[in-house]
Scaffold this active site. Structure first.
Site, mmCIF file in Angstrom:
data_model
loop_
_atom_site.group_PDB
_atom_site.id
_atom_site.type_symbol
_atom_site.label_atom_id
_atom_site.label_comp_id
_atom_site.label_asym_id
_atom_site.label_seq_id
_atom_site.Cartn_x
_atom_site.Cartn_y
_atom_site.Cartn_z
ATOM 1 N N LEU A 59 0.873 -1.161 0.000
ATOM 2 C CA LEU A 59 0.000 0.000 0.000
ATOM 3 C C LEU A 59 0.916 1.219 0.000
ATOM 4 C CD1 LEU A 59 -2.685 -0.882 2.735
ATOM 5 C CD2 LEU A 59 -2.900 -1.118 0.259
ATOM 6 N N ASP A 60 0.506 2.277 -0.667
ATOM 7 C CA ASP A 60 1.282 3.508 -0.628
ATOM 8 C C ASP A 60 1.438 3.982 0.816
ATOM 9 O OD1 ASP A 60 1.353 3.502 -3.378
ATOM 10 O OD2 ASP A 60 -0.315 4.909 -3.597
ATOM 11 N N LYS A 61 2.459 4.767 1.055
ATOM 12 C CA LYS A 61 2.716 5.295 2.397
ATOM 13 C C LYS A 61 1.474 5.932 3.012
ATOM 14 C CE LYS A 61 5.327 8.921 4.799
ATOM 15 N NZ LYS A 61 6.331 10.015 4.656
ATOM 16 N N THR A 106 -1.707 5.567 2.122
ATOM 17 C CA THR A 106 -2.936 4.782 2.023
ATOM 18 C C THR A 106 -3.020 3.881 3.255
ATOM 19 O OG1 THR A 106 -2.911 4.783 -0.390
ATOM 20 C CG2 THR A 106 -4.183 3.054 0.675
ATOM 21 N N ARG A 138 -5.406 5.680 -7.812
ATOM 22 C CA ARG A 138 -5.176 7.123 -7.906
ATOM 23 C C ARG A 138 -5.129 7.568 -9.368
ATOM 24 N NH1 ARG A 138 0.068 7.794 -4.232
ATOM 25 N NH2 ARG A 138 -0.320 10.026 -4.585
#
Length: 344
Positions: free
Chosen positions: A169-171, A173, A274
């Protein structure tokens, strides 16, 4: 109520359903102390490329760095110097590698980091990741990552590539992730994600009133943005490098200026949701990289991994996990007169 108490595990009947990409690219420090590492190729790496086998066996170093070592003559296979990363290895082959510390390798250290563990058994864990926690060490974030926390929590993690992390997961998110605790389980989970039998659903707060069909299938390839290499973008595969990507977006509730949507991933490309929402003209709230404006008091993109479902790779049990949006996202949703219903 804590995030753990808000996350629910259901073991029931059938349910609906990247591999990880290491972005760190490091070079050796020529003045650092050299370490001679000897490893034996295990059965699961029989027939693998030399660089791939080394990346699995010495996971604290990036594959690109290991390729450099091979090409520089710093790797031996059964006592013979190898200079081609594409060389195929066999089970039982003895590999000798001359290693020097890099920022990435030094980052693979246990750190006491609080983990919100939703489920754990001998084979895997499901974690509810908070926004702001980096998943894997990379330039600018060599410590304080989920990987560091996993190494401290579980001694077995040091035996696994990337401490058992099979997707990211993105930082910024938040939400649910599955992590392997055994090598065989890790290989199976990676295969399941590639085969799209792991269901991953997100809730997202997007800019703009939602018009048109309630459900939209976004099938648009994603690659590095040719005009800004720090971003990803929808690309034409005949003109630019990229990979096919599929996201199903379903409207939950729309206001005059924002919309609450559910996104189901069918592929796992970098920044996929995104990019696809921005492509639809509905960038995420507070996602400035992709055209979203700060709003609702959020200082991170409005994206949360709310549901994770898969067949347990060892027991065969059908497993489903749900996570309520954290306080910051819940407050933002409500500030726009919208409401999230976890049963949707």
């Amino acid at each position: 109520m804590t995030d753990s108490e808000q996350s629910h595990l259901i073991i029931s009947g059938a349910v609906d359903p990247q591999p990880l990409i290491d972005d760190a690219q490091d070079e050796a420090d020529g003045s650092a102390e050299m370490e001679l590492r000897r490893v034996s190729v295990p059965v699961q790496n029989h027939g693998s490329r030399l660089d791939k086998a080394l990346a699995d066996l010495v996971p604290e170093f990036s594959r690109s760095y290991l390729q450099q070592l091979i090409e520089a003559g710093c790797v031996q296979v059964k006592g013979v110097k190898a200079t081609k990363p594409s060389l195929k290895v066999k089970a039982g082959d003895e590999l000798t590698i001359e290693l020097r510390p890099t920022p990435q390798s030094q980052a693979f250290k246990p750190e006491a980091i609080a983990l919100d563990i939703v489920f754990q058994d001998p084979y895997l864990m499901v974690i509810n990741k908070p926004a702001g926690l980096v998943v894997h060490p990379a330039p600018g974030n060599w410590s304080g990552t989920l990987l560091n926390g996993l190494l401290a929590h579980d001694p077995q993690a040091s035996l696994l590539p990337r401490a058992g992390i099979v997707h990211r997961l993105d930082k910024d998110t938040s939400g649910l992730m599955v992590v392997a605790r055994q090598r065989q389980t890790m290989d199976q989970l990676v295969s399941m994600i590639a085969a799209r039998t792991v269901s991953r659903e997100y809730i997202a707060l997007a800019h703009g009133m939602w018009l048109g069909a309630k459900t939209r299938q976004v099938e648009a390839a994603i690659g590095r943005d040719p005009r800004n290499r720090l971003r990803m973008a929808v690309v034409d595969l005949e003109k630019n490098a990229g990979k096919t990507a599929l996201t199903v977006v379903t409207l939950l509730q729309s206001g005059e200026r924002q919309a609450l949507v559910k996104c189901k991933l069918h592929t796992g490309r970098t920044h996929q949701i995104r990019v696809h929402l921005a492509f639809l003209g509905h960038p995420l709230v507070s996602d400035e990289l992709y055209g979203g404006a700060a709003a609702g008091g959020l200082d991170r993109q409005a994206l949360h991994a709310c549901r994770l479902a898969f067949e347990h790779p060892v027991t065969g049990a059908m497993m489903e996990f749900r996570s309520q949006p954290p306080a910051d996202l819940k407050t933002a949703i409500e500030s726009f007169g919208l409401r999230y219903n976890e049963k949707l």
